[in-house]
Design an enzyme around this catalytic site. Structure first.
Site, mmCIF file in Angstrom:
data_model
loop_
_atom_site.group_PDB
_atom_site.id
_atom_site.type_symbol
_atom_site.label_atom_id
_atom_site.label_comp_id
_atom_site.label_asym_id
_atom_site.label_seq_id
_atom_site.Cartn_x
_atom_site.Cartn_y
_atom_site.Cartn_z
ATOM 1 N N ASN C 24 19.252 44.008 -70.078
ATOM 2 C CA ASN C 24 19.263 43.761 -71.518
ATOM 3 C C ASN C 24 19.457 45.084 -72.250
ATOM 4 O OD1 ASN C 24 17.931 43.581 -74.318
ATOM 5 N ND2 ASN C 24 18.085 41.435 -73.717
ATOM 6 N N SER C 47 21.530 38.647 -73.243
ATOM 7 C CA SER C 47 21.256 38.815 -74.666
ATOM 8 C C SER C 47 20.196 37.791 -75.034
ATOM 9 C CB SER C 47 22.534 38.606 -75.482
ATOM 10 O OG SER C 47 22.279 38.880 -76.838
ATOM 11 N N GLU C 48 19.141 38.224 -75.723
ATOM 12 C CA GLU C 48 17.977 37.352 -75.849
ATOM 13 C C GLU C 48 18.200 36.115 -76.711
ATOM 14 O OE1 GLU C 48 18.327 40.583 -76.539
ATOM 15 O OE2 GLU C 48 16.779 41.319 -77.900
ATOM 16 N N ASN C 49 19.348 36.030 -77.403
ATOM 17 C CA ASN C 49 19.644 34.790 -78.124
ATOM 18 C C ASN C 49 20.223 33.702 -77.232
ATOM 19 O OD1 ASN C 49 21.896 36.486 -77.978
ATOM 20 N ND2 ASN C 49 22.906 35.489 -79.713
ATOM 21 N N SER C 89 15.635 31.867 -72.290
ATOM 22 C CA SER C 89 16.115 33.234 -72.401
ATOM 23 C C SER C 89 14.971 34.240 -72.268
ATOM 24 C CB SER C 89 16.815 33.418 -73.756
ATOM 25 O OG SER C 89 17.385 34.696 -73.852
#
Lengths: 217, 231, 217, 231
Positions: C24, C47-49, C89
């Site tokens: 990340n 990607s944390e979304n 996620s």
């Protein structure tokens, strides 16, 4: 039409269903209910192994090895069905999206307590989905024979067996009676054509008040 | 089959002032702009809003906040919205921040009918202040109560008439979680198909969780690419 | 090659990456890292979304309105990418499947504490994914300028700002130095060609032990 | 791209006696029979097994249990397996029962790096006995610690070489949860496709959670329809 006691129960239980509901059918008698559902009623059957929109049982030769209900029986799905994992399947139950659940019972109390998962020392197959269904379905209808196979009442002042959930039952449908659980206790709403009030009272080990609108079924 | 496709006004009929509203989206993708515009138009006030961020100034939920319709915002990060940060600093709005994945888990827990989750995220930071702390064999944890809303507004790429939803790419984000976690769930969809057209293994949110589906007749400009975020 | 300080940091940070890792990239300097990645290295960017398998930035005219990274920038995906919801996620992060996280810093301590989310009364945009990334990534590399814009050291004996997470940093990469966080404190592993040991020590407000294998970068 | 397709023996190289093993499946669908056969063949003992049920006698994990390889079983319901119930009653195996959805949530919490969940399921029953009970604003709840395993064995309909998984119909069940909740995740797949062939919106378990993928060369008879369950 409904002569077999279990079919009589399922036939009566089908009348509790209204269009648009999301419904879970427990194992045993509840699985017979869809047969008796009027064709103008459109509902969604939920199976806790991850099916929202379960259909009827698959006929021999048509069974899909990847498609069973929570009882293990091969089934079909209806158009609009969705599959999901076990966490989302139970999220539906616990999150308040299950309108109606039909379960069997070992014992029931006048307060609407349900015991149906364990007989200590004799029968302890595990919990399965029963607690979540009993505790969280918006409406819980119990379909059960009125007495045990030995003729003992299942409806009691209080359950002796460990509970599945207290104060969870809305309606009890047996081959003899339809009994509503009210805050004031059990109310006999309907009585089977095959029996009489005296028999129902004798086979019920809890006080029954008789509805002003008592009818037969 | 009950056809869940309806009009916006019908879908939002039960909404009242002071309610808790969850809104999907992470930035533009997945934000239900049409439904947000409808909340604005219907003049609801005193709302509590739950959203990952507050969009950007002048866009999406930021409009609701800028117009003073939101008394409390439960969120994760406002880094792209200086306007709302200023309103927060001026105490025009109360803001509760949570770590992003913990906000997601709180919402998910609400949808899953759990009372809460236990997490060690932030356990050695100021986040533990004012929280219930318990001990497990695996260590000390913060109890985070589940979060539910009166209404959830979500955006889907596709819906069928039974309310089954499919999200697209990074527009999924909080939408499937929120779609389980409110008493009234309203989904807007770019495309509505007949029941049976979405393969059952590809459905992200089963229709049983969704109360109403709104067809987006025409995509508002807000749904488009924000040119200032193109490198 | 790497002359701009931020590019120098990103260029050095790229060397921390090995094939097969799930990584990340925080906002700011970390987003520059992929540019410097050797073409024989194959990794998965998270990607944390809800993107596992993020690709490079989309060029103007090719941006997809449904595809941004967690910083809001329009990106592409690589073959084999998967989209997921925000809970899965972050499950990847907290569940231990994130091999490497690059984050920026406001302050760092000799114990590996990180402060990067709040300056009370001045800067409080929220928490975002920072705490989960800092606390749960298997390895945390900080990419930051060595000092603040005013020239004050960011690496301190102890952080004054509220922490993002204590004792979480494995490696610090600045335009001046590469510093490893060991149980015995900070170890200077590499020093930039553009500076000298005295300057690094002066601009670092925590004790630095110098590695026996001190090299330049 | 790292190709995660490998041999069974390579995938199970790190497994040792005494480990905690999660096994997907709800009845036959989703049960990784090939991987279970491999555990049997490799003679692991003293295992702790986490599975929704114990399959049926003579089938799947029941074979492991019947052969005395399992000391403890963490499960929800054994109604279709009288053999394992008898072994439990004879104290040949320790069995821990959880409500089915709570078992799912405990596993999911393990996968999500939470310490636990708080639930009111069973709060007024014997299930509260011996459990940590806490009070929240929403009421009294049982703290259920997260559940993780050393190894998870899951069954997928399709996998790509990056480990992305797709499950089919009711074979999904516990598989995606367990695929997040173990240090070593091994998936068997009926079909293996090249990277990029599974649309990214249709992936149920992203490959980043999966360590090894095994191709099922030929479906064992166990994967077929159990005729006694056809009505």
């Amino acid at each position: 039409m409904c002569v077999d006691p279990k079919e009589k129960i399922a036939c009566r239980a089908a009348k509790e269903i209204s269009s648009g509901q999301v419904i879970n059918l427990g194992i045993g008698i509840p699985t017979l209910i869809p047969t008796f559902l009027s064709s103008d009623i459109s509902v969604t059957f939920h199976s806790e192994n991850g099916i929202i929109g379960a259909g009827g049982f698959s006929r021999s030769g048509e069974a899909d090895r990847n498609l069973i209900d929570a009882g293990g029986t091969y089934i079909s799905t209806v158009p609009g069905a969705a599959f999901c994992d076990s966490s989302l399947s139970f999220a539906l139950i616990r999150g308040g999206r299950l309108d109606l659940s039909f379960l069997g019972a070992l014992e029931l109390s006048e307060k609407g307590d349900l015991a149906n998962w364990i007989i200590p020392g004799k029968f302890a197959p595990g919990i399965g989905g029963a607690m979540e269904l009993a505790q969280k379905a918006r409406r819980l209808v119990i379909t059960t024979t009125h007495t045990t196979s030995k003729g003992a009442p299942k409806i009691l002042r209080s359950c002796k067996l460990p509970l599945t959930a207290p104060n969870c039952v809305d309606l009890i449908i047996t081959e003899l009676a339809v009994i509503r659980v009210s805050s004031a206790g059990l109310v006999l709403e309907e009585i089977a054509l095959e029996t009489d009030l005296e028999s129902v009272v004798r086979l019920t080990d809890a006080p029954l008040s008789v509805s002003d609108n008592l009818s037969t079924f | 089959m009950i056809d869940k496709v309806t009009t916006i006004d019908n879908a939002l009929r039960g909404v009242t002032d002071g309610q808790v509203v969850m809104v999907g989206g992470f930035g533009v993708p997945g934000t239900p702009f049409l439904l947000i515009e409808s909340l604005l138009r219907l003049n609801f006030v005193e709302l509590t809003l739950i959203k990952n961020e507050a969009n950007e100034a002048g866009l999406g939920v930021s409009k609701l906040i800028e117009e003073g319709r939101v008394k409390r915002l439960i969120t994760s990060h406002l880094g792209l919205n200086g306007t709302v940060i200023s309103m927060m600093n001026a105490e025009d709005i109360t803001v509760d921040f949570f770590p992003q994945g913990i906000l997601a888990e709180k919402i998910r827990a609400g949808g899953a009918g759990l009372l809460g989750i236990v997490t060690d995220i932030g356990i050695d930071t100021i986040l533990r202040q004012g929280k219930q702390i318990i001990k497990l064999d695996s260590g000390e944890g913060i109890v985070e109560p589940a979060l539910r809303a009166d209404i959830a507004l979500v955006h889907a790429a596709r819906a069928d008439r039974a309310g089954n939803l499919v999200y697209e790419k990074s527009a999924r984000n909080f939408n499937p979680l929120m779609a389980t976690a409110a008493d009234l769930v309203v989904a807007e969809a770019e495309l509505i198909v007949e029941v049976g057209e979405i393969p059952p293994d590809q459905i992200h949110t089963p229709g049983a969780f969704v109360d109403h589906v709104i067809k987006i007749e025409e995509l508002l400009p807000e749904y488009g690419v924000l040119q200032h975020h193109v490198r």
